[in-house]
Design an enzyme around this catalytic site. Sequence first.
Site, PDB file in Angstrom:
ATOM      1  N   ARG A  45       0.820  -1.220   0.000  1.00 48.61           N
ATOM      2  CA  ARG A  45       0.000   0.000   0.000  1.00 48.61           C
ATOM      3  C   ARG A  45       0.850   1.265   0.000  1.00 48.61           C
ATOM      4  O   ARG A  45       0.430   2.309  -0.485  1.00 48.61           O
ATOM      5  CB  ARG A  45      -0.944  -0.024   1.200  1.00 48.61           C
ATOM      6  CG  ARG A  45      -2.079  -1.032   1.051  1.00 48.61           C
ATOM      7  CD  ARG A  45      -2.863  -1.221   2.344  1.00 48.61           C
ATOM      8  NE  ARG A  45      -3.129  -0.002   3.074  1.00 48.61           N
ATOM      9  CZ  ARG A  45      -4.346   0.527   3.256  1.00 48.61           C
ATOM     10  NH1 ARG A  45      -5.401  -0.069   2.758  1.00 48.61           N
ATOM     11  NH2 ARG A  45      -4.496   1.630   3.947  1.00 48.61           N
ATOM     12  N   ARG A  56       0.755  12.488  -9.941  1.00 51.00           N
ATOM     13  CA  ARG A  56       0.483  13.919  -9.788  1.00 51.00           C
ATOM     14  C   ARG A  56       1.709  14.742 -10.169  1.00 51.00           C
ATOM     15  O   ARG A  56       1.578  15.790 -10.809  1.00 51.00           O
ATOM     16  CB  ARG A  56       0.038  14.230  -8.356  1.00 51.00           C
ATOM     17  CG  ARG A  56      -0.486  15.633  -8.180  1.00 51.00           C
ATOM     18  CD  ARG A  56      -1.726  15.932  -9.024  1.00 51.00           C
ATOM     19  NE  ARG A  56      -2.888  15.264  -8.491  1.00 51.00           N
ATOM     20  CZ  ARG A  56      -3.823  14.701  -9.256  1.00 51.00           C
ATOM     21  NH1 ARG A  56      -3.745  14.737 -10.575  1.00 51.00           N
ATOM     22  NH2 ARG A  56      -4.864  14.112  -8.716  1.00 51.00           N
ATOM     23  N   HIS A  59       1.744  15.077 -13.731  1.00 53.26           N
ATOM     24  CA  HIS A  59       0.774  16.098 -14.150  1.00 53.26           C
ATOM     25  C   HIS A  59       1.340  17.507 -14.027  1.00 53.26           C
ATOM     26  O   HIS A  59       0.861  18.433 -14.684  1.00 53.26           O
ATOM     27  CB  HIS A  59      -0.507  16.010 -13.300  1.00 53.26           C
ATOM     28  CG  HIS A  59      -1.340  14.818 -13.602  1.00 53.26           C
ATOM     29  ND1 HIS A  59      -2.218  14.294 -12.684  1.00 53.26           N
ATOM     30  CD2 HIS A  59      -1.442  14.037 -14.706  1.00 53.26           C
ATOM     31  CE1 HIS A  59      -2.822  13.247 -13.208  1.00 53.26           C
ATOM     32  NE2 HIS A  59      -2.363  13.068 -14.442  1.00 53.26           N
ATOM     33  N   SER A  85       9.030   3.820   3.192  1.00 52.78           N
ATOM     34  CA  SER A  85       9.157   2.629   4.033  1.00 52.78           C
ATOM     35  C   SER A  85       9.038   3.082   5.480  1.00 52.78           C
ATOM     36  O   SER A  85       9.923   3.779   5.977  1.00 52.78           O
ATOM     37  CB  SER A  85      10.493   1.922   3.811  1.00 52.78           C
ATOM     38  OG  SER A  85      10.657   0.860   4.734  1.00 52.78           O
ATOM     39  N   GLY A  86       7.952   2.693   6.129  1.00 51.30           N
ATOM     40  CA  GLY A  86       7.741   3.102   7.515  1.00 51.30           C
ATOM     41  C   GLY A  86       8.885   2.679   8.405  1.00 51.30           C
ATOM     42  O   GLY A  86       9.463   3.488   9.139  1.00 51.30           O
ATOM     43  N   SER A  87       9.252   1.421   8.329  1.00 52.36           N
ATOM     44  CA  SER A  87      10.313   0.889   9.181  1.00 52.36           C
ATOM     45  C   SER A  87      11.696   1.265   8.680  1.00 52.36           C
ATOM     46  O   SER A  87      12.651   1.314   9.453  1.00 52.36           O
ATOM     47  CB  SER A  87      10.203  -0.635   9.263  1.00 52.36           C
ATOM     48  OG  SER A  87      10.518  -1.224   8.011  1.00 52.36           O
ATOM     49  N   GLY A  88      11.829   1.496   7.376  1.00 48.23           N
ATOM     50  CA  GLY A  88      13.137   1.731   6.784  1.00 48.23           C
ATOM     51  C   GLY A  88      13.954   0.459   6.679  1.00 48.23           C
ATOM     52  O   GLY A  88      15.155   0.502   6.397  1.00 48.23           O
ATOM     53  N   SER A 148      -1.981   1.471   8.126  1.00 50.76           N
ATOM     54  CA  SER A 148      -2.891   2.317   7.335  1.00 50.76           C
ATOM     55  C   SER A 148      -2.592   3.797   7.513  1.00 50.76           C
ATOM     56  O   SER A 148      -2.608   4.563   6.543  1.00 50.76           O
ATOM     57  CB  SER A 148      -4.345   2.047   7.718  1.00 50.76           C
ATOM     58  OG  SER A 148      -4.758   0.787   7.271  1.00 50.76           O
ATOM     59  N   GLU A 151       0.362   4.923   5.360  1.00 55.31           N
ATOM     60  CA  GLU A 151       0.037   4.975   3.934  1.00 55.31           C
ATOM     61  C   GLU A 151      -0.869   6.157   3.604  1.00 55.31           C
ATOM     62  O   GLU A 151      -0.672   6.848   2.598  1.00 55.31           O
ATOM     63  CB  GLU A 151      -0.620   3.660   3.515  1.00 55.31           C
ATOM     64  CG  GLU A 151       0.304   2.464   3.651  1.00 55.31           C
ATOM     65  CD  GLU A 151      -0.303   1.288   4.396  1.00 55.31           C
ATOM     66  OE1 GLU A 151      -1.532   1.249   4.590  1.00 55.31           O
ATOM     67  OE2 GLU A 151       0.472   0.402   4.797  1.00 55.31           O
ATOM     68  N   ASP A 159       0.033  14.789  -2.104  1.00 61.51           N
ATOM     69  CA  ASP A 159      -0.864  15.838  -2.618  1.00 61.51           C
ATOM     70  C   ASP A 159      -0.509  17.207  -2.042  1.00 61.51           C
ATOM     71  O   ASP A 159      -0.598  18.221  -2.741  1.00 61.51           O
ATOM     72  CB  ASP A 159      -2.320  15.487  -2.316  1.00 61.51           C
ATOM     73  CG  ASP A 159      -2.883  14.457  -3.290  1.00 61.51           C
ATOM     74  OD1 ASP A 159      -2.266  14.230  -4.351  1.00 61.51           O
ATOM     75  OD2 ASP A 159      -3.937  13.876  -2.989  1.00 61.51           O
TER      76      ASP A 159
END
Length: 184
Positions: A45, A56, A59, A85-88, A148, A151, A159
Amino acid sequence: MYHKVTKEILAELTDVLNQVDPRAIESVIKEIDRAKKVYVVGVGRVLLSLEAMAKRLAHLGYEVYVVGQITEPAITESDLLIVGSGSGESLFPLMIAQKAHSFGAKVIHFGANPNSSMNDYTDLFVRIPVQTKLSLANEINSIQPMTSLFEQSLLLLGDIICLMIIKQKELVLADLWQYHANLE
């Protein structure tokens, strides 16, 4: 229950995004602008969130590639790799960061763990201070499953970064449609 859960998730996201260092985000934008090409890499995810950021940025007129796509060109010292990567510690992003670093490319890591193995290959670390599978100190706990919150935060940061670029460059939103897919 829908409204209650919505409020809880939005509160978590607000808390996290308010703790991201704005100076780091400004540095990300400078590196994106300096780069000839921008690459993104992640898994699961996290990759989906980065793919949205890549689209984006395309774009906005940037040359962007998702690592592993069939048309991916060679990375050089003129380029930038954005790693999620959250944990790296996730093996694929870690090895790709190492490889990009060896070619002289700049590497930006969006993650939650400031002391990860990714540090050896990273030029800039952007901390998203969320709960990880490592359960580190100073993490923002989440009611949501697994990672979650990381992500979602990464998706929104993509954005946010793009809107900041639009505002800084005073781009006209209607003009951006020239970069949108037209074979749909």
